[in-house]
Write an enzyme that holds these catalytic residues in place. Sequence first.
Site, PDB file in Angstrom:
ATOM      1  N   CYS A 129       0.856  -1.182   0.000  1.00 51.29           N
ATOM      2  CA  CYS A 129       0.000   0.000   0.000  1.00 51.29           C
ATOM      3  C   CYS A 129       0.891   1.231   0.000  1.00 51.29           C
ATOM      4  O   CYS A 129       2.073   1.158   0.301  1.00 51.29           O
ATOM      5  CB  CYS A 129      -0.861   0.037   1.256  1.00 51.29           C
ATOM      6  SG  CYS A 129      -1.875  -1.429   1.453  1.00 51.29           S
ATOM      7  N   ARG A 161       2.143   1.254  -5.808  1.00 51.71           N
ATOM      8  CA  ARG A 161       2.265   0.369  -4.642  1.00 51.71           C
ATOM      9  C   ARG A 161       0.979  -0.402  -4.370  1.00 51.71           C
ATOM     10  O   ARG A 161       0.961  -1.288  -3.503  1.00 51.71           O
ATOM     11  CB  ARG A 161       2.623   1.186  -3.397  1.00 51.71           C
ATOM     12  CG  ARG A 161       3.899   1.965  -3.531  1.00 51.71           C
ATOM     13  CD  ARG A 161       4.173   2.728  -2.269  1.00 51.71           C
ATOM     14  NE  ARG A 161       4.382   1.843  -1.149  1.00 51.71           N
ATOM     15  CZ  ARG A 161       5.532   1.281  -0.829  1.00 51.71           C
ATOM     16  NH1 ARG A 161       6.591   1.534  -1.542  1.00 51.71           N
ATOM     17  NH2 ARG A 161       5.624   0.476   0.200  1.00 51.71           N
ATOM     18  N   TRP A 214      -3.436  -2.060  -1.529  1.00 50.66           N
ATOM     19  CA  TRP A 214      -3.264  -3.364  -2.189  1.00 50.66           C
ATOM     20  C   TRP A 214      -3.724  -4.374  -1.140  1.00 50.66           C
ATOM     21  O   TRP A 214      -3.061  -4.575  -0.129  1.00 50.66           O
ATOM     22  CB  TRP A 214      -1.797  -3.566  -2.537  1.00 50.66           C
ATOM     23  CG  TRP A 214      -1.491  -4.793  -3.345  1.00 50.66           C
ATOM     24  CD1 TRP A 214      -1.569  -4.921  -4.698  1.00 50.66           C
ATOM     25  CD2 TRP A 214      -1.014  -6.054  -2.850  1.00 50.66           C
ATOM     26  NE1 TRP A 214      -1.173  -6.195  -5.070  1.00 50.66           N
ATOM     27  CE2 TRP A 214      -0.829  -6.905  -3.959  1.00 50.66           C
ATOM     28  CE3 TRP A 214      -0.735  -6.570  -1.574  1.00 50.66           C
ATOM     29  CZ2 TRP A 214      -0.378  -8.226  -3.843  1.00 50.66           C
ATOM     30  CZ3 TRP A 214      -0.290  -7.875  -1.460  1.00 50.66           C
ATOM     31  CH2 TRP A 214      -0.110  -8.681  -2.583  1.00 50.66           C
ATOM     32  N   ASN A 221       0.326   0.531   5.988  1.00 46.96           N
ATOM     33  CA  ASN A 221       0.880  -0.355   4.963  1.00 46.96           C
ATOM     34  C   ASN A 221       1.615  -1.472   5.687  1.00 46.96           C
ATOM     35  O   ASN A 221       2.509  -1.189   6.483  1.00 46.96           O
ATOM     36  CB  ASN A 221       1.861   0.436   4.076  1.00 46.96           C
ATOM     37  CG  ASN A 221       2.730  -0.473   3.222  1.00 46.96           C
ATOM     38  OD1 ASN A 221       2.267  -1.523   2.773  1.00 46.96           O
ATOM     39  ND2 ASN A 221       3.970  -0.095   2.996  1.00 46.96           N
ATOM     40  N   GLY A 222       1.233  -2.716   5.421  1.00 51.67           N
ATOM     41  CA  GLY A 222       1.914  -3.837   6.069  1.00 51.67           C
ATOM     42  C   GLY A 222       0.886  -4.849   6.556  1.00 51.67           C
ATOM     43  O   GLY A 222      -0.255  -4.880   6.083  1.00 51.67           O
ATOM     44  N   GLU A 268      13.937 -13.045 -17.538  1.00 53.58           N
ATOM     45  CA  GLU A 268      13.450 -11.684 -17.332  1.00 53.58           C
ATOM     46  C   GLU A 268      12.495 -11.291 -18.466  1.00 53.58           C
ATOM     47  O   GLU A 268      11.482 -10.631 -18.233  1.00 53.58           O
ATOM     48  CB  GLU A 268      14.647 -10.727 -17.227  1.00 53.58           C
ATOM     49  CG  GLU A 268      14.309  -9.274 -17.056  1.00 53.58           C
ATOM     50  CD  GLU A 268      13.474  -8.932 -15.831  1.00 53.58           C
ATOM     51  OE1 GLU A 268      13.277  -9.784 -14.939  1.00 53.58           O
ATOM     52  OE2 GLU A 268      12.971  -7.798 -15.782  1.00 53.58           O
ATOM     53  N   LYS A 300       8.606 -10.213 -17.808  1.00 55.88           N
ATOM     54  CA  LYS A 300       8.038  -8.934 -18.263  1.00 55.88           C
ATOM     55  C   LYS A 300       6.744  -9.189 -19.020  1.00 55.88           C
ATOM     56  O   LYS A 300       5.747  -8.521 -18.795  1.00 55.88           O
ATOM     57  CB  LYS A 300       9.009  -8.157 -19.170  1.00 55.88           C
ATOM     58  CG  LYS A 300      10.198  -7.527 -18.500  1.00 55.88           C
ATOM     59  CD  LYS A 300       9.886  -6.318 -17.652  1.00 55.88           C
ATOM     60  CE  LYS A 300       9.613  -6.633 -16.241  1.00 55.88           C
ATOM     61  NZ  LYS A 300      10.554  -6.906 -15.271  1.00 55.88           N
ATOM     62  N   GLU A 313       3.904 -10.481 -16.651  1.00 57.07           N
ATOM     63  CA  GLU A 313       3.481  -9.485 -15.656  1.00 57.07           C
ATOM     64  C   GLU A 313       2.483  -8.479 -16.206  1.00 57.07           C
ATOM     65  O   GLU A 313       1.534  -8.113 -15.532  1.00 57.07           O
ATOM     66  CB  GLU A 313       4.696  -8.655 -15.192  1.00 57.07           C
ATOM     67  CG  GLU A 313       5.525  -9.256 -14.118  1.00 57.07           C
ATOM     68  CD  GLU A 313       6.639  -8.310 -13.656  1.00 57.07           C
ATOM     69  OE1 GLU A 313       6.806  -8.206 -12.444  1.00 57.07           O
ATOM     70  OE2 GLU A 313       7.333  -7.706 -14.487  1.00 57.07           O
ATOM     71  N   HIS A 360      13.396 -31.828 -22.720  1.00 60.37           N
ATOM     72  CA  HIS A 360      13.026 -32.751 -21.638  1.00 60.37           C
ATOM     73  C   HIS A 360      11.664 -32.383 -21.042  1.00 60.37           C
ATOM     74  O   HIS A 360      11.481 -32.451 -19.837  1.00 60.37           O
ATOM     75  CB  HIS A 360      14.093 -32.732 -20.545  1.00 60.37           C
ATOM     76  CG  HIS A 360      15.438 -33.191 -21.015  1.00 60.37           C
ATOM     77  ND1 HIS A 360      15.704 -34.501 -21.354  1.00 60.37           N
ATOM     78  CD2 HIS A 360      16.590 -32.508 -21.247  1.00 60.37           C
ATOM     79  CE1 HIS A 360      16.973 -34.611 -21.741  1.00 60.37           C
ATOM     80  NE2 HIS A 360      17.529 -33.404 -21.688  1.00 60.37           N
ATOM     81  N   LYS A 364       4.714  -3.015  -6.472  1.00 60.10           N
ATOM     82  CA  LYS A 364       6.129  -2.761  -6.759  1.00 60.10           C
ATOM     83  C   LYS A 364       7.014  -3.214  -5.609  1.00 60.10           C
ATOM     84  O   LYS A 364       8.094  -3.737  -5.815  1.00 60.10           O
ATOM     85  CB  LYS A 364       6.347  -1.274  -7.035  1.00 60.10           C
ATOM     86  CG  LYS A 364       7.767  -1.001  -7.433  1.00 60.10           C
ATOM     87  CD  LYS A 364       7.861  -0.014  -8.546  1.00 60.10           C
ATOM     88  CE  LYS A 364       9.252   0.058  -9.110  1.00 60.10           C
ATOM     89  NZ  LYS A 364       9.539  -0.996 -10.085  1.00 60.10           N
TER      90      LYS A 364
HETATM   91  C1  G6P Z   1       7.864  -7.192  -6.814  1.00 54.23           C
HETATM   92  C2  G6P Z   1       7.915  -6.301  -8.041  1.00 54.23           C
HETATM   93  C3  G6P Z   1       9.028  -6.772  -8.976  1.00 54.23           C
HETATM   94  C4  G6P Z   1      10.357  -6.832  -8.234  1.00 54.23           C
HETATM   95  C5  G6P Z   1      10.258  -7.678  -6.961  1.00 54.23           C
HETATM   96  C6  G6P Z   1      11.503  -7.517  -6.097  1.00 54.23           C
HETATM   97  O1  G6P Z   1       7.450  -8.463  -7.166  1.00 54.23           O
HETATM   98  O2  G6P Z   1       6.676  -6.331  -8.717  1.00 54.23           O
HETATM   99  O3  G6P Z   1       9.140  -5.889 -10.077  1.00 54.23           O
HETATM  100  O4  G6P Z   1      11.336  -7.360  -9.070  1.00 54.23           O
HETATM  101  O5  G6P Z   1       9.155  -7.246  -6.165  1.00 54.23           O
HETATM  102  O6  G6P Z   1      11.590  -6.184  -5.680  1.00 54.23           O
HETATM  103  P1  G6P Z   1      12.924  -5.515  -5.171  1.00 54.23           P
HETATM  104  O7  G6P Z   1      12.501  -4.141  -4.707  1.00 54.23           O
HETATM  105  O8  G6P Z   1      13.425  -6.362  -4.049  1.00 54.23           O
HETATM  106  O9  G6P Z   1      13.870  -5.469  -6.309  1.00 54.23           O
END
Ligand code: G6P
Length: 622
Positions: A2, A33, A80, A106-107, A496, A500, A503, A519, A617
Site C-alpha cells: 500500500c 504500490r 493493495w 501499509n503492512g 526476465e 516482463k 506481468e 526434456h 512494486k
Molecule cells: C515485486 C515487483 C518486482 C520486483 C520484486 C523484487 O514483485 O513487482 O518488479 O522485481 O518485487 O523487488 P525488489 O525491490 O526487491 O527489487
Amino acid sequence: MCGIIGILLQKKGLLSKPLGTAIKECLKNLEYRGYDSVGFAILSDNGLIIRKSKGKIDDVVSKLSFDEFDGVCGIGHTRWATHGRPSDTNAHPHTDCTGKVAVIHNGIIENYLEIKDLLIRRGHVFKSETDTEVIAHLIEEYKKLGFSPYDAFKKAASLLKGSYALSALDLDDAGKIFFARNTSPLIIGLTDKAKFLSSDIPAFLEYSRNIIVVQDDEVGYLSNDSVVIEKLVDKSYEFDKNPATAEVVNYASRIRYIDWSPEMARKGGYPHYMLKEIHEQPQAVSNTLISLMNELGDVIKLLSKAERVLIVGSGTSYHASFIGSLLLNELANIKSHAIISSEMRWFVNGVNSEDVVIAVSQSGETIDTLLAVREVKKRGALTLALTNIIDSALARESHLAMYTRAGPEIGVAATKTYTTQVVSLALIAVKLAEYLRTVPESKLSELSTELRELPNTLSSVISASEPKARALSSIVGTKHSMYFLGRGLGLPTSMEGALKLKEISYIHAESYPAGESKHGPIALVDDGFPVAFTILGDEVDMIFSNVEEMRARGAWTLAVMPKGFERISKHFNYVFELNRVAYELAPAVYIAPYQLLAYYTAISRGFDPDKPRNLAKTVTVV
Ligand code: G6P
C-alpha cells in the site's frame, strides 16, 4: 503493497491548491504500490473529513471530491488488499468508535485477531475486515484509560507485531500527524512550508528533497513547529496500562538531500512510466557506472577473500542476481550461486563466515530479501546490499551498501533498475577479475572499453528495437502461451523477458534452459507456438540445435541475437538483430527488445502496463 501519505502545512493554502488536491496528487505518485482502493482524511474547520472508496484514483475522483476539501493536516492511502477484499468499507482510513481517530497503514499486523478479540470484549464495534482497524480502536481504548492521544498512539504501536508503516490523525490533538514504522518503508520530507510523510520519496518530490528515513520501531509526530521521533524500547506486546517506553531520537545527522528531480518522477511526455523508464536506461546505466567506478575498493577486497559469494534477490532482482553469479564464476573464478530470497531459509545451514552474501533489491524493502540477510548474518556471513534506495532497510541492515543510480522507478514492472543491477554486478565481476588477475589483459581491456560504451550501445538498441517490438506485439498479443529459451547468460535474460511479458500482458510465458527444453516443454509445441531464443554470441552454435528441434514441431520462432550470424538468423520467423556486445555484458543490452515487446503487447491487449493486476512494486509481506 500500500502507499501512505501525510501532509502538514504551516498554514492553509501554502501549496497553492486545496490540501485534498495535494493528497490526491501525492497518492497518484504512489499508486504503483497498490491501487484497489483509495481514501483520505483531512482535519478541516468542520472536523475530521473522511472519504474512501474501492477503485483506482482516476476512477473515483469525482466520487471522493478530493479537490473540495482543504485544511492544514491530512493523510491519504492507496491500497493493495491483504486482509479483506477490496471494498469501500475495507478502504483506509479506518476509524475508532468515536470517529475521532483515523488510521492508515501499509503492512500486516500479525497479532490483529488477538487484539481485535480483546477490544470486542471491551465493547468496540468493528466495521471492516482489515487488520488496520484494530489500531484505531486501540488508540481509542488507551485514551479511555487516560493516555494523551500521542501516548495512546505510541502504546498502540508498541503492541503491534508484524510489519507496518502507519499514520494517524486524532481530533483530540488536531494539528499533529502521528506515525510509526516497523519493516514497511516510511519517509519524512521537510520544507519550510510543509512536512510530508510517505511510503516512498517520489510521492512528495515536487515539494521536498530533504528527507529522513524513519527506522524500525520508531514512532513520532509531525506538528507545525517540530518533528518528533522516538525509538520504542522493551516492547512487551502486552495489553497493560503502562505507558510505552521510548527514547527520543536525535535525527539531525539523518537528514539527507535526494538529488532526484520531480521531472524524474513524472511521465515527461511518455504515455506510461514503463516506456519512459525503458528509455531512461542509458542514462541510468551511465550514472550507475560513474558513481560505482570509484566506490568499489572495499567491495572488491571483501569479495576477493570470500570462499563463496551468494547472491539473493526476488523477482527481477533475482534475474540480475543470477547474471551476477554466472559472471563471478566466469570472470573471477569465484564460487557463486544465486538464490531466490524466499528460498534462502533452505540453504542457510550451509552458510558460514567464509561466505559473502550480496542482496539485490531495487526497493531495499522486500521482506523476503531482508529476512534472507538477517538469516545469513546470524551464520556469520558478511552482507552487501545492492539497492536503488538510499538508507533503505536493506542498506541499513547489511554490512556494506552499494547503490544503483536509476532514479525513481514508478512502473511496477522493473526495467531501468534491472539494467543498473546487471551493470553493477558486471562491473564488480570485471573489477574482481582485474584484482585477482583471472582473465588476460586483452580481455579486460575489451570489457572495460565496452562497459564505458554500454550507455550508447543500449541507446541504439532501444531506438532500433522499438518499431520492431511495436509491430511484433500484434502477433504475440494473439498468443496464449510463449517460451523464452536461452543458455548461459542468455537464460536469466530469457527469464526476465518471460517475466516482463507475463506481468503486464497476462500471456503465460515460461523460460527454460534451451538445452533442457527437449526434456518436457517441447511437448506443448505445435503449429504456431511462439518460442523466443536469446542468443548473446558465444553460445550461438550450441543453441541452434534447440532452434531446429522447435522448428521441426511447427514453432513460430523469434530471436534476440547479434548481427552477423545470417547463416542462423535466416531460420527464425522474426529477429531482433542487435549491435554486437561482449558476451559478458550483453545481458544489460539484450533485455531491451523484450521490455519493449512486453510493453507494446500489453498496450495491444488493452492493459495498463504501469499497473498490472495483483502485483505491487514493493512486497513487504512473506
Ligand atoms: C515485486 C515487483 C518486482 C520486483 C520484486 C523484487 O514483485 O513487482 O518488479 O522485481 O518485487 O523487488 P525488489 O525491490 O526487491 O527489487
